[in-house]
Design a protein around this motif. Structure first.
Motif, PDB file in Angstrom:
ATOM      1  N   VAL A 169      -3.902  12.493  47.333  1.00 41.43           N
ATOM      2  CA  VAL A 169      -5.346  12.744  47.306  1.00 41.43           C
ATOM      3  C   VAL A 169      -5.814  13.144  45.911  1.00 41.43           C
ATOM      4  CG1 VAL A 169      -7.198  14.207  48.195  1.00 41.43           C
ATOM      5  CG2 VAL A 169      -5.440  13.362  49.749  1.00 41.43           C
ATOM      6  N   VAL A 170      -5.067  14.035  45.251  1.00 41.97           N
ATOM      7  CA  VAL A 170      -5.446  14.469  43.902  1.00 41.97           C
ATOM      8  C   VAL A 170      -5.475  13.283  42.953  1.00 41.97           C
ATOM      9  CG1 VAL A 170      -4.683  15.775  41.880  1.00 41.97           C
ATOM     10  CG2 VAL A 170      -4.712  16.865  44.120  1.00 41.97           C
ATOM     11  N   ASP A 171      -4.440  12.435  42.994  1.00 44.65           N
ATOM     12  CA  ASP A 171      -4.386  11.282  42.096  1.00 44.65           C
ATOM     13  C   ASP A 171      -5.536  10.316  42.357  1.00 44.65           C
ATOM     14  OD1 ASP A 171      -2.173  12.318  40.885  1.00 44.65           O
ATOM     15  OD2 ASP A 171      -0.740  10.910  41.756  1.00 44.65           O
ATOM     16  N   GLU A 172      -5.821  10.076  43.613  1.00 44.03           N
ATOM     17  CA  GLU A 172      -6.902   9.147  43.971  1.00 44.03           C
ATOM     18  C   GLU A 172      -8.251   9.647  43.461  1.00 44.03           C
ATOM     19  OE1 GLU A 172      -9.276   7.815  48.043  1.00 44.03           O
ATOM     20  OE2 GLU A 172      -7.175   8.425  48.183  1.00 44.03           O
ATOM     21  N   TYR A 173      -8.550  10.910  43.723  1.00 44.62           N
ATOM     22  CA  TYR A 173      -9.840  11.460  43.317  1.00 44.62           C
ATOM     23  C   TYR A 173      -9.925  11.629  41.803  1.00 44.62           C
ATOM     24  CZ  TYR A 173     -11.888  12.352  47.899  1.00 44.62           C
ATOM     25  OH  TYR A 173     -12.465  12.195  49.134  1.00 44.62           O
ATOM     26  N   TRP A 174      -8.812  11.967  41.162  1.00 43.92           N
ATOM     27  CA  TRP A 174      -8.821  12.162  39.711  1.00 43.92           C
ATOM     28  C   TRP A 174      -9.073  10.842  38.983  1.00 43.92           C
ATOM     29  CZ3 TRP A 174      -9.890  15.152  35.994  1.00 43.92           C
ATOM     30  CH2 TRP A 174      -9.378  14.967  34.706  1.00 43.92           C
ATOM     31  N   MET A 175      -8.460   9.760  39.443  1.00 42.26           N
ATOM     32  CA  MET A 175      -8.678   8.452  38.817  1.00 42.26           C
ATOM     33  C   MET A 175     -10.134   8.025  38.956  1.00 42.26           C
ATOM     34  SD  MET A 175      -5.889   7.683  37.382  1.00 42.26           S
ATOM     35  CE  MET A 175      -6.250   5.986  36.930  1.00 42.26           C
ATOM     36  N   ASP A 176     -10.714   8.243  40.119  1.00 36.82           N
ATOM     37  CA  ASP A 176     -12.133   7.919  40.313  1.00 36.82           C
ATOM     38  C   ASP A 176     -13.004   8.790  39.412  1.00 36.82           C
ATOM     39  OD1 ASP A 176     -11.498   6.017  42.190  1.00 36.82           O
ATOM     40  OD2 ASP A 176     -11.908   7.282  43.926  1.00 36.82           O
ATOM     41  N   HIS A 177     -12.610  10.047  39.241  1.00 36.46           N
ATOM     42  CA  HIS A 177     -13.386  10.967  38.408  1.00 36.46           C
ATOM     43  C   HIS A 177     -13.340  10.546  36.938  1.00 36.46           C
ATOM     44  CE1 HIS A 177     -15.250  14.736  37.169  1.00 36.46           C
ATOM     45  NE2 HIS A 177     -14.273  14.904  36.281  1.00 36.46           N
ATOM     46  N   ILE A 178     -12.183  10.096  36.467  1.00 38.00           N
ATOM     47  CA  ILE A 178     -12.074   9.625  35.083  1.00 38.00           C
ATOM     48  C   ILE A 178     -13.034   8.463  34.846  1.00 38.00           C
ATOM     49  CG2 ILE A 178     -10.554   8.444  33.452  1.00 38.00           C
ATOM     50  CD1 ILE A 178      -8.247  10.069  34.541  1.00 38.00           C
ATOM     51  N   ASP A 179     -13.080   7.522  35.775  1.00 37.31           N
ATOM     52  CA  ASP A 179     -13.996   6.381  35.649  1.00 37.31           C
ATOM     53  C   ASP A 179     -15.447   6.850  35.626  1.00 37.31           C
ATOM     54  OD1 ASP A 179     -11.849   4.672  35.640  1.00 37.31           O
ATOM     55  OD2 ASP A 179     -11.986   4.174  37.775  1.00 37.31           O
ATOM     56  N   ALA A 180     -15.775   7.800  36.503  1.00 41.15           N
ATOM     57  CA  ALA A 180     -17.155   8.309  36.571  1.00 41.15           C
ATOM     58  C   ALA A 180     -17.543   9.028  35.283  1.00 41.15           C
ATOM     59  CB  ALA A 180     -17.308   9.238  37.771  1.00 41.15           C
ATOM     60  N   MET A 181     -16.618   9.811  34.714  1.00 41.45           N
ATOM     61  CA  MET A 181     -16.896  10.528  33.466  1.00 41.45           C
ATOM     62  C   MET A 181     -17.056   9.560  32.296  1.00 41.45           C
ATOM     63  SD  MET A 181     -17.169  13.829  33.955  1.00 41.45           S
ATOM     64  CE  MET A 181     -16.795  14.630  32.378  1.00 41.45           C
ATOM     65  N   THR A 182     -16.291   8.473  32.316  1.00 41.75           N
ATOM     66  CA  THR A 182     -16.419   7.451  31.274  1.00 41.75           C
ATOM     67  C   THR A 182     -17.801   6.815  31.322  1.00 41.75           C
ATOM     68  OG1 THR A 182     -14.040   6.981  31.351  1.00 41.75           O
ATOM     69  CG2 THR A 182     -15.458   5.311  30.356  1.00 41.75           C
ATOM     70  N   GLU A 183     -18.266   6.514  32.529  1.00 38.49           N
ATOM     71  CA  GLU A 183     -19.606   5.935  32.688  1.00 38.49           C
ATOM     72  C   GLU A 183     -20.674   6.936  32.262  1.00 38.49           C
ATOM     73  OE1 GLU A 183     -20.633   2.841  33.487  1.00 38.49           O
ATOM     74  OE2 GLU A 183     -18.505   2.366  33.240  1.00 38.49           O
ATOM     75  N   LEU A 184     -20.475   8.209  32.595  1.00 38.81           N
ATOM     76  CA  LEU A 184     -21.438   9.241  32.204  1.00 38.81           C
ATOM     77  C   LEU A 184     -21.522   9.336  30.689  1.00 38.81           C
ATOM     78  CD1 LEU A 184     -23.290  11.656  32.875  1.00 38.81           C
ATOM     79  CD2 LEU A 184     -21.235  13.095  32.905  1.00 38.81           C
ATOM     80  N   LYS A 185     -20.377   9.338  30.028  1.00 39.04           N
ATOM     81  CA  LYS A 185     -20.340   9.428  28.565  1.00 39.04           C
ATOM     82  C   LYS A 185     -21.011   8.223  27.928  1.00 39.04           C
ATOM     83  CE  LYS A 185     -17.054   9.813  24.727  1.00 39.04           C
ATOM     84  NZ  LYS A 185     -15.602   9.881  24.367  1.00 39.04           N
ATOM     85  N   ARG A 186     -20.795   7.043  28.525  1.00 41.15           N
ATOM     86  CA  ARG A 186     -21.361   5.815  27.968  1.00 41.15           C
ATOM     87  C   ARG A 186     -22.888   5.806  28.042  1.00 41.15           C
ATOM     88  NH1 ARG A 186     -18.602   2.244  30.856  1.00 41.15           N
ATOM     89  NH2 ARG A 186     -16.955   2.056  29.291  1.00 41.15           N
ATOM     90  N   GLY A 187     -23.427   6.392  29.112  1.00 39.63           N
ATOM     91  CA  GLY A 187     -24.876   6.310  29.294  1.00 39.63           C
ATOM     92  C   GLY A 187     -25.653   7.563  28.936  1.00 39.63           C
ATOM     93  N   ILE A 188     -24.958   8.667  28.629  1.00 41.41           N
ATOM     94  CA  ILE A 188     -25.642   9.946  28.443  1.00 41.41           C
ATOM     95  C   ILE A 188     -26.589   9.927  27.243  1.00 41.41           C
ATOM     96  CG2 ILE A 188     -24.002  11.133  26.912  1.00 41.41           C
ATOM     97  CD1 ILE A 188     -25.420  12.710  30.085  1.00 41.41           C
ATOM     98  N   GLY A 189     -26.219   9.215  26.166  1.00 41.13           N
ATOM     99  CA  GLY A 189     -27.054   9.202  24.966  1.00 41.13           C
ATOM    100  C   GLY A 189     -28.305   8.358  25.111  1.00 41.13           C
ATOM    101  N   LEU A 190     -28.374   7.552  26.174  1.00 42.08           N
ATOM    102  CA  LEU A 190     -29.521   6.671  26.359  1.00 42.08           C
ATOM    103  C   LEU A 190     -30.641   7.335  27.143  1.00 42.08           C
ATOM    104  CD1 LEU A 190     -27.587   3.405  27.331  1.00 42.08           C
ATOM    105  CD2 LEU A 190     -28.377   4.123  25.058  1.00 42.08           C
ATOM    106  N   ARG A 191     -30.386   8.518  27.658  1.00 40.97           N
ATOM    107  CA  ARG A 191     -31.390   9.200  28.473  1.00 40.97           C
ATOM    108  C   ARG A 191     -32.205  10.175  27.641  1.00 40.97           C
ATOM    109  NH1 ARG A 191     -27.666  11.294  33.422  1.00 40.97           N
ATOM    110  NH2 ARG A 191     -26.069   9.681  33.346  1.00 40.97           N
TER     111      ARG A 191
END
Length: 221
Positions: A169-191
């Motif tokens: 469970v930890v590995d599954e949720y952590w991998m999804d979280h890494i992807d979500a944080m990458t997307e957040l970082k990519r779009g944060i400067g555009l807001r």
């Protein structure tokens, strides 16, 4: 621009003091921008590093064979208390249907609909319902552990299962979280955040996302 304005020959060495000052100032500006860029990257990376350290510390406990029984029971307790509280909305259930709906998250896990009757409670609020639901959950857990019996090494098989489930469970949720944080970082400067700096917004949203991930790990486990 200055070379063209002064009609200076292209082959002439750039030894004019004014030009030298311009070039020096340009170099300082570029170096300053590069420094700010590196600093910004480090600030963003620091957010992920802090989260990674927390997750890897817990993951290491699992890999090292640490007994997770107390931690699992804490998760069950939090799961029961939060769901009973959310289900009742801070007010006592006024009917059997309302109580059944509040206890719906636990159906199929360790109880069935109608197991708890509203007349069994003097006041069907979270403070009286949650302890009884938790008691039932722990009873079923203990029965399941007894049914599984011991592992080949002599310890209860449930301890092994707890580690396997937690790691997955930890590995599954952590991998999804890494992807979500990458997307957040990519779009944060555009807001647009008004007076809020993008890095500050990233830290706050990243913290909220991490908390949601931790809650997800608890409930899924």
């Amino acid at each position: 621009g200055r070379m063209e304005a002064l009609k200076v020959d292209e082959d002439m060495p750039l030894d004019n003091k004014m030009l030298s000052n311009d070039i020096e100032q340009a170099q300082k500006t570029v170096e300053s921008r590069n420094f700010q860029t590196r600093k910004s990257v480090l600030e963003y990376d620091d957010v992920m590093n802090q989260q990674r350290n927390l997750i890897y510390t817990e993951r290491r406990k699992v890999l090292d064979g640490e007994d997770l029984q107390e931690q699992i029971h804490g998760m069950i307790r939090d799961f029961v208390n939060s769901n009973v509280s959310d289900g009742l909305g801070g007010v006592p259930a006024e009917s059997q249907a309302a109580l059944d709906e509040a206890l719906k998250p636990f159906e199929g896990l360790f109880m069935q609909r109608g197991d708890f009757r509203i007349e069994d409670f003097r006041k069907a609020d979270s403070s009286s319902v949650a302890p009884k639901v938790l008691e039932r959950a722990e009873q079923v857990y203990a029965m399941r552990e007894e049914a599984f019996g011991p592992a080949p090494n002599g310890t209860p098989l449930m301890r092994e299962l707890e580690r396997v489930v937690m790691l997955r469970v930890v590995d599954e949720y952590w991998m999804d979280h890494i992807d979500a944080m990458t997307e957040l970082k990519r779009g944060i400067g555009l807001r647009g955040y008004g007076n809020t700096k993008p890095i500050d917004a990233y830290k706050q949203e990243g913290f909220d996302m991490f908390e949601a991930m931790v809650n997800g790990i608890r409930e899924e486990t």
